[in-house]
Design an enzyme around this catalytic site. Structure first.
Site, PDB file in Angstrom:
ATOM      1  N   ASP A   1       0.819  -1.223   0.000  1.00 32.65           N
ATOM      2  CA  ASP A   1       0.000   0.000   0.000  1.00 32.65           C
ATOM      3  C   ASP A   1       0.847   1.266   0.000  1.00 32.65           C
ATOM      4  O   ASP A   1       2.061   1.242   0.114  1.00 32.65           O
ATOM      5  CB  ASP A   1      -1.069  -0.060   1.093  1.00 32.65           C
ATOM      6  N   ASP A   2       0.162   2.386  -0.200  1.00 40.16           N
ATOM      7  CA  ASP A   2       0.800   3.702  -0.202  1.00 40.16           C
ATOM      8  C   ASP A   2       1.867   3.867  -1.290  1.00 40.16           C
ATOM      9  O   ASP A   2       2.858   4.572  -1.088  1.00 40.16           O
ATOM     10  CB  ASP A   2       1.429   4.019   1.170  1.00 40.16           C
TER      11      ASP A   2
ATOM     12  N   HIS B   1      -6.999   4.192   2.138  1.00 39.07           N
ATOM     13  CA  HIS B   1      -5.882   4.554   3.001  1.00 39.07           C
ATOM     14  C   HIS B   1      -6.388   4.625   4.440  1.00 39.07           C
ATOM     15  O   HIS B   1      -7.438   5.208   4.699  1.00 39.07           O
ATOM     16  CB  HIS B   1      -5.366   5.917   2.538  1.00 39.07           C
TER      17      HIS B   1
HETATM   18 ZN   LIG Z   1      -2.420   3.511   3.197  1.00 37.37          ZN
END
Ligand SMILES: [Zn+2]
Length: 289
Positions: free
Chosen positions: A13-14, A134
């Site tokens: 992620d991110d 998120h």
């Molecule tokens: Zn995230």
């Protein structure tokens, strides 16, 4: 009865958070440690991330963000219910509070999400293969039995239990709109320093066992499905430099910590990759499901 086969989406992620995160995620993908990435379109290295995904053929989806940094939609950047007086989203806890108090305009939420999808398309050249949130702003059926993880500090247990409850509440909504999700979601209890090979093994066994016993959200009648789908959310990367990264407010503590690199080394550990083949776990992307 034969053991069900596990199709596992390991999502980094991110993606786009900072150049160091981007590099760590690409390294992890190339080592076979992740099979999918989620792009934060309002993060400062999003464009570079999208180019890297193209270059290395990394399956990519949208990491919808309503809690960190600046809105993507220009008309929401000056005054909107989504931001605080400094012009930033309300943050992980603030977002949940504002939502609970009914202070967020759902029209503005929709407007912002549409803008993020548009920007995703502009950066990558295609629509997202999947979408997640998120800091859990979307809710998903999550790992069960979180209460039985004694190594987690109390505040984390409380937070995860709330995420779990929200996830269960969201099932009727997801079903109504034809949104599909994996049978099992893993990753809350294997974050950062909590990630270890035995811990990942426990999570995988949990996924396989949950489906055999029919306790997942989507296995309605306890049916024994031959193929189980699961998502493992992970956060590999090299630690962010203090001045570089984030979505407008600089990189947060977790991003600068050694936890990211710890996850990176766990995920590409040969003994984990061997465990996948031993358990007949096949890594794949959402577009393969
Ligand atoms: Zn995230």
């Amino acid at each position: 009865m034969p053991q069900p086969r596990l199709m596992l989406v390991v999502t980094g992620d991110d993606f786009g958070y900072c150049p160091r995160r981007n590099q760590g995620i690409v390294d992890c993908f190339q080592a076979g440690g992740i099979s999918n990435v989620s792009l934060l379109v309002n993060a400062c290295a999003a464009r570079e991330a999208a180019d890297l995904a193209k270059r290395h053929n990394i399956p990519i989806g949208l990491h919808a963000n309503l809690s960190e940094g600046i809105p993507t939609c220009q008309s929401l950047q000056q005054a909107s219910t989504l931001i605080n007086h400094s012009g930033f989203f309300h943050g992980k806890v603030g977002f949940r509070q504002a939502l609970e108090r009914g202070q967020l305009s759902m029209k503005q939420v929709e407007q912002e999400l549409r803008a993020q999808v548009r920007l995703f398309r502009e950066l990558t050249g295609h629509l997202p293969h999947h979408m997640d949130g998120h800091q859990h702003v979307h809710v998903l059926p999550v790992e069960r039995g979180l209460h039985s993880c004694p190594w987690l500090p109390a505040h984390l247990q409380r937070f995860y239990t709330q995420v779990e409850k929200d996830a269960l509440d969201s099932i009727p909504v997801f079903t109504r709109y034809g949104i599909r999700w994996p049978d099992v979601y893993l990753g809350l209890t294997t974050m950062g320093q909590n990630m270890s090979i035995p811990n990942l093994q426990r999570a995988l066994n949990h996924a396989l066992a949950a489906v055999s016993s029919g306790t997942t959200s989507s296995s309605a009648s306890g049916c024994n499905k031959p193929v189980v789908t699961a998502e493992l959310m992970v956060h590999p990367g090299y630690p962010s430099h203090p001045q570089e990264g984030g979505c407008g407010e600089g990189p947060d503590e977790f991003s600068q910590s050694a936890d990211r690199q710890h996850e990176l080394s766990m995920l590409r550990d040969p003994s984990l990759l061997a465990l996948y083949s031993q358990k007949r776990v096949q890594l794949c992307a959402f577009k393969d499901l």
